[in-house]
Motif scaffolding. Structure first.
Motif, short mmCIF file in Angstrom:
data_model
loop_
_atom_site.label_atom_id
_atom_site.label_comp_id
_atom_site.label_asym_id
_atom_site.label_seq_id
_atom_site.Cartn_x
_atom_site.Cartn_y
_atom_site.Cartn_z
N VAL A 122 0.86 -1.18 0.00
CA VAL A 122 0.00 0.00 0.00
C VAL A 122 0.90 1.23 0.00
CG1 VAL A 122 -1.88 -1.15 1.24
CG2 VAL A 122 -0.19 0.15 2.52
N ASP A 123 0.33 2.35 -0.41
CA ASP A 123 1.14 3.56 -0.55
C ASP A 123 1.09 4.45 0.66
OD1 ASP A 123 1.90 2.90 -3.21
OD2 ASP A 123 -0.11 3.53 -3.88
N LEU A 124 -0.04 4.44 1.35
CA LEU A 124 -0.13 5.34 2.50
C LEU A 124 -1.18 4.81 3.46
CD1 LEU A 124 -2.43 8.39 1.94
CD2 LEU A 124 -2.30 6.52 0.30
N ASN A 125 -1.14 5.30 4.68
CA ASN A 125 -2.29 5.13 5.55
C ASN A 125 -2.47 6.37 6.39
OD1 ASN A 125 -0.68 4.90 7.92
ND2 ASN A 125 -0.46 2.69 7.60
N VAL A 126 -3.63 6.50 6.99
CA VAL A 126 -3.98 7.73 7.71
C VAL A 126 -4.49 7.39 9.10
CG1 VAL A 126 -4.45 9.08 5.64
CG2 VAL A 126 -6.28 7.72 6.66
N ALA A 127 -3.84 6.39 9.75
CA ALA A 127 -4.43 5.87 10.97
C ALA A 127 -3.49 5.94 12.16
CB ALA A 127 -4.88 4.43 10.75
N GLN A 128 -2.45 6.74 12.12
CA GLN A 128 -1.51 6.74 13.23
C GLN A 128 -0.93 8.12 13.48
OE1 GLN A 128 2.21 4.66 12.01
NE2 GLN A 128 1.27 4.83 9.97
N HIS A 129 -0.34 8.23 14.69
CA HIS A 129 0.34 9.47 15.00
C HIS A 129 1.84 9.27 14.85
CE1 HIS A 129 0.65 7.37 18.80
NE2 HIS A 129 -0.68 7.49 19.01
N THR A 130 2.55 10.35 14.94
CA THR A 130 3.99 10.30 14.71
C THR A 130 4.69 9.37 15.69
OG1 THR A 130 3.73 12.62 14.17
CG2 THR A 130 5.98 11.80 14.30
N ALA A 131 4.21 9.39 16.92
CA ALA A 131 4.85 8.55 17.94
C ALA A 131 4.80 7.09 17.56
CB ALA A 131 4.15 8.76 19.29
N TYR A 132 3.66 6.69 17.03
CA TYR A 132 3.52 5.29 16.67
C TYR A 132 4.44 4.95 15.51
CZ TYR A 132 1.41 0.79 15.74
OH TYR A 132 1.23 -0.55 15.56
N ALA A 133 4.49 5.83 14.52
CA ALA A 133 5.35 5.59 13.36
C ALA A 133 6.81 5.51 13.77
CB ALA A 133 5.14 6.69 12.33
N ASP A 134 7.21 6.41 14.65
CA ASP A 134 8.60 6.41 15.12
C ASP A 134 8.93 5.08 15.81
OD1 ASP A 134 8.94 8.89 14.13
OD2 ASP A 134 8.79 9.95 16.08
N ASN A 135 7.99 4.65 16.64
CA ASN A 135 8.21 3.42 17.37
C ASN A 135 8.31 2.22 16.41
OD1 ASN A 135 8.51 1.91 19.76
ND2 ASN A 135 6.38 1.23 19.55
N TYR A 136 7.44 2.26 15.43
CA TYR A 136 7.47 1.18 14.45
C TYR A 136 8.81 1.17 13.72
CZ TYR A 136 6.51 -1.61 10.33
OH TYR A 136 6.58 -2.58 9.34
N ASN A 137 9.25 2.36 13.30
CA ASN A 137 10.52 2.46 12.58
C ASN A 137 11.66 1.91 13.44
OD1 ASN A 137 9.33 3.54 10.35
ND2 ASN A 137 9.77 5.67 10.91
N LYS A 138 11.61 2.28 14.71
CA LYS A 138 12.68 1.87 15.62
C LYS A 138 12.68 0.35 15.79
CE LYS A 138 13.45 2.21 20.42
NZ LYS A 138 12.37 2.36 21.37
N GLU A 139 11.49 -0.22 16.02
CA GLU A 139 11.42 -1.64 16.33
C GLU A 139 11.57 -2.52 15.10
OE1 GLU A 139 11.29 -2.95 19.23
OE2 GLU A 139 10.80 -1.24 20.51
N LYS A 140 11.01 -2.07 14.01
CA LYS A 140 10.97 -2.94 12.83
C LYS A 140 11.93 -2.47 11.74
CE LYS A 140 7.78 -6.02 13.72
NZ LYS A 140 7.97 -7.46 13.59
N GLY A 141 12.68 -1.39 12.03
CA GLY A 141 13.61 -0.89 11.02
C GLY A 141 12.90 -0.36 9.79
N GLY A 142 11.69 0.17 9.98
CA GLY A 142 10.95 0.69 8.85
C GLY A 142 11.39 2.11 8.51
N LYS A 143 10.94 2.58 7.37
CA LYS A 143 11.27 3.95 6.97
C LYS A 143 9.99 4.70 6.69
CE LYS A 143 15.98 3.66 5.37
NZ LYS A 143 16.32 2.29 5.82
N LEU A 144 9.07 4.63 7.65
CA LEU A 144 7.78 5.29 7.45
C LEU A 144 7.93 6.78 7.77
CD1 LEU A 144 5.35 2.66 8.97
CD2 LEU A 144 6.34 2.82 6.67
N THR A 145 7.42 7.57 6.90
CA THR A 145 7.60 9.01 7.05
C THR A 145 6.26 9.74 7.04
OG1 THR A 145 9.61 8.72 5.77
CG2 THR A 145 8.89 10.99 6.16
N PRO A 146 6.02 10.55 8.06
CA PRO A 146 4.80 11.36 8.04
C PRO A 146 5.00 12.49 7.04
CG PRO A 146 5.76 11.20 10.26
CD PRO A 146 6.78 10.70 9.31
N ILE A 147 3.97 12.77 6.27
CA ILE A 147 4.13 13.88 5.32
C ILE A 147 3.26 15.07 5.68
CG2 ILE A 147 5.07 12.59 3.36
CD1 ILE A 147 2.22 12.34 2.30
#
Ligand SMILES: Nc1ncnc2c1ncn2[C@@H]1O[C@H](COP(=O)(O)OP(=O)(O)OP(=O)(O)O)[C@@H](O)[C@H]1O
Ligand SMILES: Nc1ncnc2c1ncn2[C@@H]1O[C@H](COP(=O)(O)OP(=O)(O)OP(=O)(O)O)[C@@H](O)[C@H]1O
Ligand SMILES: [Mg+2]
Ligand SMILES: [Mg+2]
Lengths: 217, 250, 353, 353, 217
Positions: free
Chosen positions: B58-83
């Motif tokens: 998928v290209d995007l989602n609109v269901a989270q806040h920055t804190a959650y994305a940061d945590n996900y990136n940290k734990e899973k090594g993701g590169k999710l970026t809020p725009i």
């Protein structure tokens, strides 16, 4: 295990034990008779009763159709009636029982259908009542298979308890999901899964052992 | 979902709740006018939606806040970026039994969401209410029961599925209910006894994978949220301040 | 006691029908030991299963103890069945229970107390020679041992009707003998009625007072034991009787005989009852100077009655032989002249059903 | 062909042991039809199951076709078993398959083509009289019909050893006769070796050339058919033979005799083979003016041999009676003087095992 | 039904059908042989092999211990390898198969243990190979029971597909949960549950019918 404490684990283990044991016990008390009734009222059964069979069969099908979470919500009034609340470990036990009864009934039905027809005839020739046929002939002859069915159901229950977290039921499975999976804590996942494996291992081996004894006497 | 100049098909990971509905009602028409087609895939679990995003399904989602994305990136090594931050519904404390926070008493049951991002917000809201204190060292975005320093009123905190909270409100004394659930359950947001402060990292955001953050379609989505058309829509549909509108969109 | 009236039994299978019983009429009196013989597939098991209504007739009535089974409520039927013991052809033992438990089940069903059960079962197991196997499970038993468990179980409640479907088919003759002896005793002592299905004529001979012969779903002959043995009417009946009453000269002897010699005559003599104990043959021969050569002989005891078959070759002048022949006829000896080729060998009537 | 050496078989059960076979030594030659008799529980089934290694001996060796079964690889054992047909005491039919399918399974396992199977099975079913039941399922068959399916199945592949565990116990005598006839034919035609477990002496008499008698796990007697029938050594053997060779005067006759009368003597005569067909008795009586009264008689044919038992009461002067006695003795007639009370009634040796 | 469209429902039905049918098929292909192996290698089995039995038994226990969501995550790399993605209907099928295999194996094991020992002896006496014993004796004799076991497993699968929503698998169960339960839409719940009941009803009746035929021939 950064985020969970020993006390939490112990509490969760106790919760799982509580949920599984009570729902197994009451589920068996409901499911075995239901399975027996299905076999008795079936075409070719000793108390053939098409209406009764269809009703029970449909009832079992309906309950088995419901995803656990939907079942849980659907029976909230009933749950409250029984345990006074719709949340917590106790409240989780009610839907677990409702969930497992038809499952056990189906497995027991299958086990009983394997009982040699000649033995039922012997029972009838002795003038046994239906209750006596069940008590002295059907159940003892199918015992080994019923034990294995209950083992399978117990392990199914452990899986279902993981969903008990939804209403604050707690338990090991819930810890695995909410503290392990959702909080990205692999250690917690591994540790809780390890506990679950030990649970399942013990239950299955115990079940195998009892069934072996029942079959080989 | 290749990052090509001609990319005109956008796939959004859908989670239940108001954010996707807002997207569907207000943003999607704007994008479609620009020639995009928007496809959606349903997820009942946000975490799997994140995985899909990282994976490119998928290209995007609109269901989270920055804190959650940061945590996900940290734990899973993701590169999710809020725009871009988007309108957010704050969580609040509700009760069917009590009219005021003061009626809190030892042994009362307080339900909170069990999913981590909402749980963290709930603990902070409970701290804001003055019912608990939190360890100073605790990461405010990943709070758990174990970060409670002091349970002042000796309340029993029950973690449960957030969609269960409105349903169990009769059996609970209080519950912290996320705004999205308040919306879905058609509760009256005004009945909240205490609302959370929507801090920067709790503002909902549009999230894409880092490699897509400069793509044309990503820019067009940001533009859509910042468009006048969307502002008008929000004016129409935020009568009783249900939505918290981030600075950027004002 | 037991009456079957116009019984028909049809098994339906897909489109086809199997008529297992056709127009059966049978009356068994109290105290009878009634034997039913017949080829494999003749319908014997189906018949016996009518009596306790394990199988319901497609047509006709079953009356047991003056009660028409088709009118009986399930509960009444159950009560009646409690008084009917049954030994099954395939034993039908509970695999999950020991020998002791299997035999005690009918008593458990009646709520008999533990001690009474223990005494009764021990006695029964002793009787059938299985005392040492009380704790064994059916799959640890030999075929005959299983059958004996079935026998003990059927007797446990002192039923007043006993249905035996090939009850001794897996037993050696000695064990069979002692079981039959027991059945006879309880029949005398308690006046119980016994219906025995068997293909062993020895069983019929030793214990039954009345006999029916079945063939292809029908009762083709019926009568008292002596009637049937002395004067079988149907070929099937004769063939069955021939298995223990050997009245046919084996070919190996027959082949040595010279039928063209006028000074020899081969007679098949049948002695029944008291004339079997008189020296009739030697008297006759002595009187007419004829020398008898006994070719083949068989004397059968039928529960106190004697049935003797003697095949003799008489040597003498044709006149004397004829006189001897006449003398024996006068003395009520059954006589058949054996001529070349009149020897009917036991035909192998093979049943295709 | 088949050799059992020092076989022991112990069944262990919890703490106790059941010794089913003790020190069994047995040799069965190619082309033998070997019969084994014994009481129920004697160990017959256990013995026959050794031959195809369904049961492994606790001790001792089984040698079939010069191959020691304990050394055989599983694959070799399987190949050997393919050449051994077995008829089970409890039939062991597949409930889920029709009669036709049950019988064709051994051929299916060998990959035989459809047409060959069809021809062969049709022939076999015709033979056992079940052609009309080809499409029936086992639970629609009578006991004897099931047994015949088992027989047909065992014969399907033309095995060169055939193991029959009570193969005809559920069959009526006629059907048994025709089955035995078949076995005899294939034994002659293909030289197949047949091991038959049975408790019916008639089966032994009709088909076996050698016989072993088992008791309590041991072979207590063994020999050719005639040996065993003419000169049984063990009481058990005698009892078995007595079931078809009735050499004992029934009490009902015995009770009428007057043993105190010096002018009467009761003799039990045994004629074997050729002297059975001479007019020995009448010659002797004629010569010494003694009048014989035939009280009881049985002549048995043993596959072409004749074995006769005759109980006669000699009436005459004591001297003449003695002379007749002596004459008969000279002629090699087996003689036993029946005196008051010497009559051994067939004791009911009841096996407790 | 305010929030869902007919197209959505049809799509969901197709997704459920796809998930259930494929995972049943492959699950049976995996589970039946596994159940057979368990029975063969068990103490008293015709290919007794304690090591193999223990290994398989433990493997089954371990997989059965895992809550579905944990299983799903644990095998993500495997799922990606097989279907190239870890989300969507296709990706849901992989964990569904892994989930159902040991379940089917246990039920089949139970069914096979009821096969009369005498029939296995007959097979051995005929010199049948192990494969032949399975093919010509064990499976046909247990067929009725196995069919009922597969029916039970299929309905279990429908329950499990409801969890497939987690990874965007879709399906009716997912609609029930995410559009009905999570969005508080009772109409949707009732409607989807109704569809599920019809599904389950058809499957169970079909299974009963086949089993009856197999048992009564
Ligand atoms: N359930 C059934 N369905 C169809 N046919 C049946 C059924 N039961 C019995 N039969 C048929 O009815 C006939 C009579 O069977 P029955 O069992 O009464 O024979 P039997 O005289 O007891 O034979 P046996 O001496 O071999 O036991 C047989 O041809 C049999 O195949
Ligand atoms: N699996 C077993 N476990 C324990 N004991 C057994 C087992 N199988 C057989 N026996 C015992 O071994 C003895 C011999 O049994 P077997 O089956 O060989 O007898 P049999 O001579 O064939 O008798 P029958 O004529 O009654 O069939 C019996 O006492 C039986 O109880
Ligand atoms: Mg019969
Ligand atoms: Mg035996």
């Amino acid at each position: 295990m950064a985020t969970i404490t020993t006390a939490q684990i112990i509490k969760a283990i106790l919760e799982t034990l509580q949920m599984v044991s009570i729902s197994l016990l009451l589920g068996a008390l409901g499911g075995i008779p239901l399975g027996v009734l299905l076999v008795l009222t079936k075409a070719g059964g000793i108390r053939k009763n098409t209406f009764m069979f269809r009703s029970l069969n449909n009832l079992v099908n309906i309950v088995r159709s419901l995803p656990f979470i939907i079942l849980l919500v659907a029976i909230v009034p009933f749950t409250k009636l029984i345990v006074g609340t719709s949340i917590g470990t106790k409240a989780a036990i009610v839907p677990l029982i409702i969930y497992i009864i038809p499952f056990i009934a189906r497995l027991v039905e299958n086990s009983l259908l394997e009982v040699n027809q000649g033995i039922i005839e012997a029972a009838q020739a002795m003038g046994a009542t239906t209750i006596q046929i069940i008590r002295y002939f059907l159940l003892p002859e199918a015992l080994g298979s019923i034990i294995l069915s209950l083992t399978t159901a117990t392990i199914g229950l452990i899986g279902a308890t993981a969903m008990a977290g939804t209403i604050g039921g707690g338990g090991i499975g819930d810890i695995a999901i909410s503290y392990g999976y959702q909080r990205f804590n692999t250690e917690v996942i591994v540790f809780t899964v390890f506990i679950l494996i030990i649970f399942v291992q013990c239950i299955q081996n115990f079940g195998n052992h009892l069934a072996q004894k029942a079959r080989r006497h | 979902a290749e990052n090509t100049k001609e990319k005109k098909e956008i796939t959004i990971g859908v989670s239940p709740g108001p954010y996707n509905e807002l997207f569907d009602k207000a943003i999607k028409p704007i994008l479609e006018k620009k020639g995009y087609t928007v496809k959606s895939i349903d997820f009942s679990d946000l975490l799997q939606s994140e995985v899909a995003l990282s994976e490119g399904s998928v290209d995007l989602n609109v269901a989270q806040h920055t804190a959650y994305a940061d945590n996900y990136n940290k734990e899973k090594g993701g590169k999710l970026t809020p725009i871009v931050p988007i309108p957010t519904v704050p969580a609040a404390i509700f009760s069917n039994k009590y009219k005021s926070l003061d009626q809190v008493a030892p042994g009362q049951k307080v339900g909170i969401p069990m999913d981590p991002s909402n749980a963290a917000r709930a603990f902070r809201l409970l701290a804001k209410a003055g019912w608990i204190t939190l360890n100073d060292a605790a990461n405010p975005t990943t709070l758990t029961k174990n970060d409670i320093k002091d349970n002042i009123h000796n309340i029993e905190i029950m973690e449960m599925d957030s969609a269960q909270l409105p349903r169990s409100l009769d059996d609970l004394d209080f519950a912290v209910i996320p705004g999205s659930i308040v919306y879905s359950a058609k509760m009256d947001a005004a009945k909240g006894l205490l609302q959370e402060n929507v801090s920067r990292e709790l503002e909902l955001v549009v999230v894409v994978d880092e490699k897509n953050k400069d793509s044309q379609w990503a820019k067009d989505i940001v533009a859509a949220y910042k468009s006048a058309e969307f502002k008008d829509y929000m004016k129409e549909n935020n009568k009783n301040n249900y939505w918290f509108i981030p600075e950027e969109l004002k | 006691m037991i009456e079957l009236k116009n019984i028909q039994k049809i098994f339906y299978k897909n489109s086809s029908e199997i008529q297992a019983l056709k127009n059966i009429n049978l009356k068994i009196n109290e105290g009878d030991i009634f034997g039913v013989i017949g080829f494999s597939g003749a319908g014997k098991s189906t018949l016996i299963r009518m009596v306790n209504y394990l199988e319901q007739p497609t047509f006709g009535e079953v009356i047991v103890n003056d009660q028409n089974l088709s009118n009986l409520s399930p509960q009444k039927l159950r009560l009646l069945r409690k008084q009917i013991g049954m030994i099954f052809q395939h034993f039908n033992l509970l695999e999950s229970k020991t020998v002791f438990e299997n035999v005690s089940i009918p008593l458990l069903l009646e709520g008999t107390d533990k001690n009474t059960i223990y005494t009764r079962i021990t006695e029964l197991l002793n009787f059938v020679g299985l005392a040492s196997k009380a704790d064994a499970y059916p799959d640890e038993l030999s075929g005959g041992q299983k059958q004996r468990v079935g026998i003990a179980r059927a007797l446990a409640t002192n039923p007043f009707i006993l249905l035996c479907d090939e009850a001794t088919s897996a037993l050696d003759p000695q064990t069979t003998g002692s079981i039959l002896q027991l059945l006879k005793e309880i029949n005398k002592k308690y006046k119980i009625t016994i219906l025995i299905i068997t293909h062993e004529m020895n069983v019929i001979r030793e214990i039954c007072n009345r006999v029916a012969v079945m063939e292809k779903g029908e009762i083709i002959e019926e009568g008292s034991l002596l009637d049937i043995f002395e004067n079988p009417q149907q070929q099937t009946t004769k063939n069955f009787i021939r298995t223990i009453v050997h009245d046919e000269i084996p070919p190996v002897i027959l082949n040595t005989l010279d039928f063209s010699n006028k000074n020899k005559l081969v007679l098949k003599l049948k002695f029944i009852g008291e004339n079997s104990q008189q020296a009739l043959l030697s008297e006759a021969c002595y009187q007419y100077s004829v020398q008898p050569n006994i070719l083949f002989a068989n004397v059968t005891e039928l529960q106190g009655d004697i049935l003797g078959h003697l095949t003799v070759e008489l040597n003498g002048t044709p006149e004397n032989i004829e006189k001897t022949h006449q003398y024996l006829l006068q003395k009520n000896v059954g006589i058949e002249v054996v001529e070349n080729g009149n020897h009917n060998n036991c035909t192998n009537n093979q049943s295709d059903s």
